[in-house]
Design a protein around this motif. Structure first.
Motif: not given
Lengths: 345, 293
Positions: B24-34, B191-208
């Motif tokens: 829910a975290m990346p979705l929440l952060l991006a949704a709050l920004g939007e 906030l979308c930047g944070l949401a993206g960071a969650f995906l690549s820096m917390s949920h996983t440890d690399s970008f895809g």
């Protein structure tokens, strides 16, 4: 009721549509192309080498040109689909999903049922139309924004294809996630031996002509454009705007679906995992073609060459083909700020 | 009969809830920004692109600097830079918001994909310095009530809403419409930047490449589902997080053949939610319209 020329919704610059500010559009194109070398340098590669690979891969010899033309075919279909939908006030980002559903139906009718090519294409068109109508009905009846619903339908279509090629439609050998190769009677004949260029090229030319005639020379097309340009005014003039939108959406889905079926029956000859990507490029194709079916043809050829050249660039110069998306994105930016491309709501 | 141990608190329910929360975290952060952007009248469908920018910059900056906070900073900066492009096009140059947003998504997809592969060759393997997931959860937990209060009860919040509902009136009252919209758009980018960071820096440890996989569009739907209210966005994000998270728990039960259908679940849920909620929603009156004096 206003005369047709008074409700021209958005006039876009195009290189080839007479009367449009050609110089303006040409400048944007040049700008986008000068940006590609920059992206290549960012990727740590030689722009000259990559450029040579791009041109060589797009039009270096007859077989490469045939490859570019074969990539143009699905881009015309999806480009027509997006252009027509825009004209009718429906922002179709779902050409990708409609194309996938058309390809899925084509694969089922061809590889599984072994029906003749004509029925394979018809089935693809119907599947695409049905998929687009899902979003159309959600918009007209429930007010759901098509920008989101069409994208969601793209992802669902992608998963349906993944399910089908690993499940009910998987090849008889059951090793790879793909369907069997379509039997000869289900395939579209090749135009040039040993290439992917198939008879679909003639179909897309016909489709572009018919779409142009429908949109600009018939009452139906006039009503679609009226509903798209200003739904409120159209309603005031006694036009059922929702109905017009749904008709146009069904046709645009059918175009994308037909494109998908042709891709399976003509180019790939079987269906595998993964998306096509043509549905997203189609947005740039439609905009560059000034939302005019005849403008879509040269625009699709340009992007078809970019696509074929981009793949060659990846193979020989090591520049990822996704770099082409940067250019497409910037081209869309440029077209978006073009004068008179404004939302009329 | 279903054996009870499947539903035991420790082995099933708690991990399931935590997984739902993580998704829910990346979705929440991006949704709050939007949500903030849309309340100011800015319809930005480029969330996906800004999230990708944040995800790539976060992974790359945290690896290069060897520091997770610096990576986070890079992600926010990348999201804001992409948002700045969008603001320039739509607010200053009055381009069509939907066309510009579509361009932003393709642009960011291509740029992050190209750079990712180029750097991957140079540095062999880019591994992010990671942050625990609770950091992002904390940011979300603070932002929801803060934004709710800020939009409802503060002067800038009132100005922002006025700009989204009736920009001409706000302008007459001395509110600088373009400035408010620029700021709201940049906030969205952060906030979308944070949401993206969650995906690549917390949920996983690399970008895809294209690792956001449509989450930006789901966040757009969550804004509508949540009726442009931060608490509603929280509810929507948790619902979609649960739908995404359930895939992990049902995967073993359902088998690989039907697994793709399970993956389609969050997208199908989005359609259902939009079918049910979109028509009756109180969208800002001037949403997606360029303002010209």
């Amino acid at each position: 009721m206003p005369a047709p020329h008074e409700i021209e919704p958005r006039v876009l610059p195009s290189l080839l549509v007479p009367g449009a500010p050609r110089l303006y559009a040409a400048c944007f194109l040049l700008f986008a192309f000068f940006l590609l070398p920059l992206v290549v340098m960012l990727a740590g590669r030689s722009p000259l080498e990559a450029g040579a690979a791009l041109v060589q891969g797009a039009a270096g010899n007859p077989s490469r040109l045939a490859e570019s033309l074969s990539k143009t075919i699905p881009l015309v279909m999806t480009g027509l689909s997006v252009a027509l939908a825009f004209r009718a006030g429906f922002f179709n980002i779902g050409a990708e999903g409609q194309m996938l559903m058309g390809a899925l139906a084509g694969a089922a009718l061809g590889a599984k049922a072994q029906w003749p090519a004509g029925l394979v294409l018809l089935g693809g068109a119907l599947a695409g139309a049905a998929w687009a109508l899902l979003a159309g009905v959600l918009k007209v009846r429930r007010g759901a924004p098509e920008i989101i619903t069409t994208i969601m339908l793209n992802y669902i279509a992608l998963q349906l294809v993944a399910f089908a090629v690993q499940g009910p439609l998987q090849e008889a050998a059951r090793t790879q996630p793909q369907t069997d190769v379509l039997p000869p009677q289900s395939q579209l004949p090749a135009l040039l031996p040993d290439t992917n260029l198939h008879a679909g090229l003639l179909i897309v030319l016909a489709c572009a002509g018919v779409c142009w005639w429908l949109l600009f020379r018939t009452e139906r097309g006039f009503l679609w454009r009226a509903a798209g340009a200003n739904p409120l005014a159209a309603r005031g003039a006694g036009i059922d705007a929702g109905r017009q939108t749904l008709q146009a959406v069904a046709l645009c889905g059918a175009l994308s679906g037909l494109g998908g079926a042709m891709e399976v029956a003509g180019a790939t000859k079987q269906l595998g995992m993964g998306g096509f990507g043509y549905g997203y490029t189609a947005i740039a194709v439609a905009l560059l073609g000034a939302l005019n079916p005849l403008g879509v043809l040269p625009a699709a050829l340009l992007f078809g060459m970019l696509d074929a050249g981009g793949k060659a660039m990846e193979r020989t110069a090591g520049v990822p083909s996704v770099a082409v998306s940067v250019v497409i994105g910037i081209l869309i930016f440029a077209l978006a700020v073009a004068p008179r491309l404004r939302r009329t709501n | 009969m279903i054996p009870m141990e499947i539903f035991s608190w420790r082995d099933m329910a708690l991990p399931m809830m935590l997984t739902a929360l993580a998704f829910a975290m990346p979705l929440l952060l991006a949704a709050l920004g939007e949500l903030v952007g849309e309340r100011a009248g800015v319809l930005n469908i480029g969330l996906e692109g800004m999230m990708l920018g944040g995800a790539w910059a976060g992974a790359t900056a945290s690896f290069a600097a060897g520091s997770a906070p610096l990576g986070l900073l890079g992600a926010v900066a990348a999201g804001m830079a992409l948002a700045g492009v969008f603001a320039l096009l739509t607010i200053t140059l009055k381009a069509d918001a939907v066309v510009a947003g579509t361009g932003l998504n393709l642009f960011a997809l291509g740029l992050t994909g190209t750079l990712h592969r180029a750097l991957g060759e140079r540095w062999s393997e880019v591994r992010s310095a990671t942050l625990p997931e609770w950091v992002f959860a904390l940011i979300g937990a603070v932002l929801v009530p803060l934004l709710w209060w800020g939009l409802k009860s503060t002067r800038p919040g009132l100005q922002l809403r006025a700009v989204g509902e009736y920009p001409a009136a706000a302008d007459t009252a001395g509110v600088r419409v373009s400035r408010v919209r620029w700021r709201a758009t940049l906030f969205n980018g952060a906030l979308c930047g944070l949401a993206g960071a969650f995906l690549s820096m917390s949920h996983t440890d690399s970008f895809g490449e294209n690792m956001t996989a449509g989450r930006g569009f789901i966040a757009l739907a969550i804004v509508i589902f949540g009726r442009w209210n931060p608490w509603g966005a929280l509810g929507g994000a948790l619902l979609f997080g649960a739908a995404e998270g359930s895939q992990f728990f049902l995967q073993s039960k359902i088998g690989t053949t039907f697994y793709p259908l399970l993956l389609a679940l969050p997208y199908a849920l989005t359609l259902l939610v939009l079918a049910g909620f979109a028509g009756r929603s109180p969208a800002p009156a001037a949403l997606g319209q360029a303002y010209e004096r």
